[in-house]
Write a protein that holds these residues in place. Sequence first.
Motif, PDB file in Angstrom:
ATOM      1  N   UNK A   1       0.835  -1.206   0.000  1.00  0.00           N
ATOM      2  CA  UNK A   1       0.000   0.000   0.000  1.00  0.00           C
ATOM      3  C   UNK A   1       0.867   1.252   0.000  1.00  0.00           C
ATOM      4  N   UNK A   2       0.308   2.294  -0.538  1.00  0.00           N
ATOM      5  CA  UNK A   2       0.894   3.635  -0.470  1.00  0.00           C
ATOM      6  C   UNK A   2      -0.244   4.633  -0.349  1.00  0.00           C
ATOM      7  N   UNK A   3       0.038   5.771   0.278  1.00  0.00           N
ATOM      8  CA  UNK A   3      -0.927   6.866   0.298  1.00  0.00           C
ATOM      9  C   UNK A   3      -0.278   8.096  -0.315  1.00  0.00           C
ATOM     10  N   UNK A   4      -0.859   8.566  -1.390  1.00  0.00           N
ATOM     11  CA  UNK A   4      -0.396   9.789  -2.030  1.00  0.00           C
ATOM     12  C   UNK A   4      -1.153  10.982  -1.454  1.00  0.00           C
ATOM     13  N   UNK A   5      -0.454  12.103  -1.378  1.00  0.00           N
ATOM     14  CA  UNK A   5      -1.061  13.364  -0.957  1.00  0.00           C
ATOM     15  C   UNK A   5      -0.810  14.409  -2.020  1.00  0.00           C
ATOM     16  N   UNK A   6      -1.718  15.344  -2.107  1.00  0.00           N
ATOM     17  CA  UNK A   6      -1.556  16.476  -3.017  1.00  0.00           C
ATOM     18  C   UNK A   6      -1.983  17.726  -2.263  1.00  0.00           C
ATOM     19  N   UNK A   7      -1.023  18.586  -1.990  1.00  0.00           N
ATOM     20  CA  UNK A   7      -1.287  19.828  -1.271  1.00  0.00           C
ATOM     21  C   UNK A   7      -1.478  20.961  -2.264  1.00  0.00           C
ATOM     22  N   UNK A   8      -2.580  21.676  -2.113  1.00  0.00           N
ATOM     23  CA  UNK A   8      -2.917  22.754  -3.033  1.00  0.00           C
ATOM     24  C   UNK A   8      -2.728  24.110  -2.371  1.00  0.00           C
ATOM     25  N   UNK A   9      -2.298  25.081  -3.158  1.00  0.00           N
ATOM     26  CA  UNK A   9      -2.186  26.456  -2.690  1.00  0.00           C
ATOM     27  C   UNK A   9      -2.479  27.396  -3.849  1.00  0.00           C
ATOM     28  N   UNK A  10      -2.853  28.632  -3.498  1.00  0.00           N
ATOM     29  CA  UNK A  10      -3.115  29.627  -4.524  1.00  0.00           C
ATOM     30  C   UNK A  10      -4.494  29.551  -5.146  1.00  0.00           C
ATOM     31  N   UNK A  11      -5.357  28.720  -4.581  1.00  0.00           N
ATOM     32  CA  UNK A  11      -6.732  28.630  -5.050  1.00  0.00           C
ATOM     33  C   UNK A  11      -7.656  28.356  -3.871  1.00  0.00           C
ATOM     34  N   UNK A  12      -8.952  28.581  -4.086  1.00  0.00           N
ATOM     35  CA  UNK A  12      -9.942  28.246  -3.058  1.00  0.00           C
ATOM     36  C   UNK A  12     -10.264  26.773  -3.220  1.00  0.00           C
ATOM     37  N   UNK A  13      -9.601  25.957  -2.430  1.00  0.00           N
ATOM     38  CA  UNK A  13      -9.589  24.512  -2.646  1.00  0.00           C
ATOM     39  C   UNK A  13     -10.994  23.924  -2.684  1.00  0.00           C
ATOM     40  N   UNK A  14     -11.861  24.389  -1.809  1.00  0.00           N
ATOM     41  CA  UNK A  14     -13.203  23.814  -1.720  1.00  0.00           C
ATOM     42  C   UNK A  14     -14.070  24.150  -2.933  1.00  0.00           C
ATOM     43  N   UNK A  15     -13.593  25.010  -3.808  1.00  0.00           N
ATOM     44  CA  UNK A  15     -14.317  25.340  -5.040  1.00  0.00           C
ATOM     45  C   UNK A  15     -13.925  24.453  -6.216  1.00  0.00           C
ATOM     46  N   UNK A  16     -13.041  23.499  -5.963  1.00  0.00           N
ATOM     47  CA  UNK A  16     -12.520  22.662  -7.036  1.00  0.00           C
ATOM     48  C   UNK A  16     -12.756  21.190  -6.762  1.00  0.00           C
ATOM     49  N   UNK A  17     -13.265  20.490  -7.772  1.00  0.00           N
ATOM     50  CA  UNK A  17     -13.184  19.036  -7.753  1.00  0.00           C
ATOM     51  C   UNK A  17     -11.721  18.663  -7.993  1.00  0.00           C
ATOM     52  N   UNK A  18     -11.332  17.504  -7.493  1.00  0.00           N
ATOM     53  CA  UNK A  18      -9.947  17.079  -7.613  1.00  0.00           C
ATOM     54  C   UNK A  18      -9.874  15.699  -8.251  1.00  0.00           C
ATOM     55  N   UNK A  19      -8.828  15.480  -8.997  1.00  0.00           N
ATOM     56  CA  UNK A  19      -8.657  14.191  -9.645  1.00  0.00           C
ATOM     57  C   UNK A  19      -7.228  13.693  -9.548  1.00  0.00           C
ATOM     58  N   UNK A  20      -7.098  12.404  -9.712  1.00  0.00           N
ATOM     59  CA  UNK A  20      -5.780  11.769  -9.832  1.00  0.00           C
ATOM     60  C   UNK A  20      -5.713  11.079 -11.201  1.00  0.00           C
ATOM     61  N   UNK A  21      -4.595  11.263 -11.861  1.00  0.00           N
ATOM     62  CA  UNK A  21      -4.308  10.616 -13.127  1.00  0.00           C
ATOM     63  C   UNK A  21      -2.954   9.936 -13.010  1.00  0.00           C
ATOM     64  N   UNK A  22      -2.637   9.075 -13.956  1.00  0.00           N
ATOM     65  CA  UNK A  22      -1.322   8.428 -13.949  1.00  0.00           C
ATOM     66  C   UNK A  22      -0.846   8.201 -15.377  1.00  0.00           C
ATOM     67  N   UNK A  23       0.476   8.140 -15.509  1.00  0.00           N
ATOM     68  CA  UNK A  23       1.076   7.880 -16.811  1.00  0.00           C
ATOM     69  C   UNK A  23       2.201   6.878 -16.648  1.00  0.00           C
ATOM     70  N   UNK A  24       2.020   5.731 -17.261  1.00  0.00           N
ATOM     71  CA  UNK A  24       3.045   4.688 -17.254  1.00  0.00           C
ATOM     72  C   UNK A  24       4.003   4.917 -18.418  1.00  0.00           C
TER      73      UNK A  24
END
Length: 124
Positions: free
Chosen positions: A17-40
Motif C-alpha cells: 500500500x501507499x498513500x499519495x497526498x496532493x497539497x494545493x495552494x493559490x486557489x480556493x480549494x473547496x471550489x474545485x473538484x480534484x482528480x488523480x491521473x497516472x502515466x506509465x
Amino acid sequence: QVQLVESGGGLVQAGGSLRLSCAASGLTFSNYAMGWFRQAPGKEREFVAAISRGGLNTYYADSVKGRFTISRDNAKNTVYLQMNSLKPEDTAVYYCAADRLVGVSAREASYDYWGQGTQVTVSS
C-alpha cells in the motif's frame, strides 16, 4: 499562483500500500473538484479517480475500483489517494489535478491545474 504538490510516491512490493497526498495552494480549494491521473512509461496519461468539491461524490477507473480510495480534507487543502493491493501494472507517475467545474470528471481537458507528479513503482 496555483500550486499542486504531490508526495508519498515510492517503491513498494506487489500487494503493498501507499498513500499519495496532493497539497494545493493559490486557489480556493473547496471550489474545485480534484482528480488523480497516472502515466506509465510509453503510455498515455489515464484517469484514476476523482472527488467532488465537498467530497460526497467519487468516481474511479475500473482498473482501480475496490483497491484505491480518493479523499480530501478541505481544511488542509489536501487530496489523498490511498492505494491498496498494488500491482506492477500500477507503476506510473501519478498526477493530481484541480477542476473548477461542478461534479467529477474523468476527462483531462476538464482540469485546470496540474501537479508535477510523483513516481510510484510496484515490484513483482
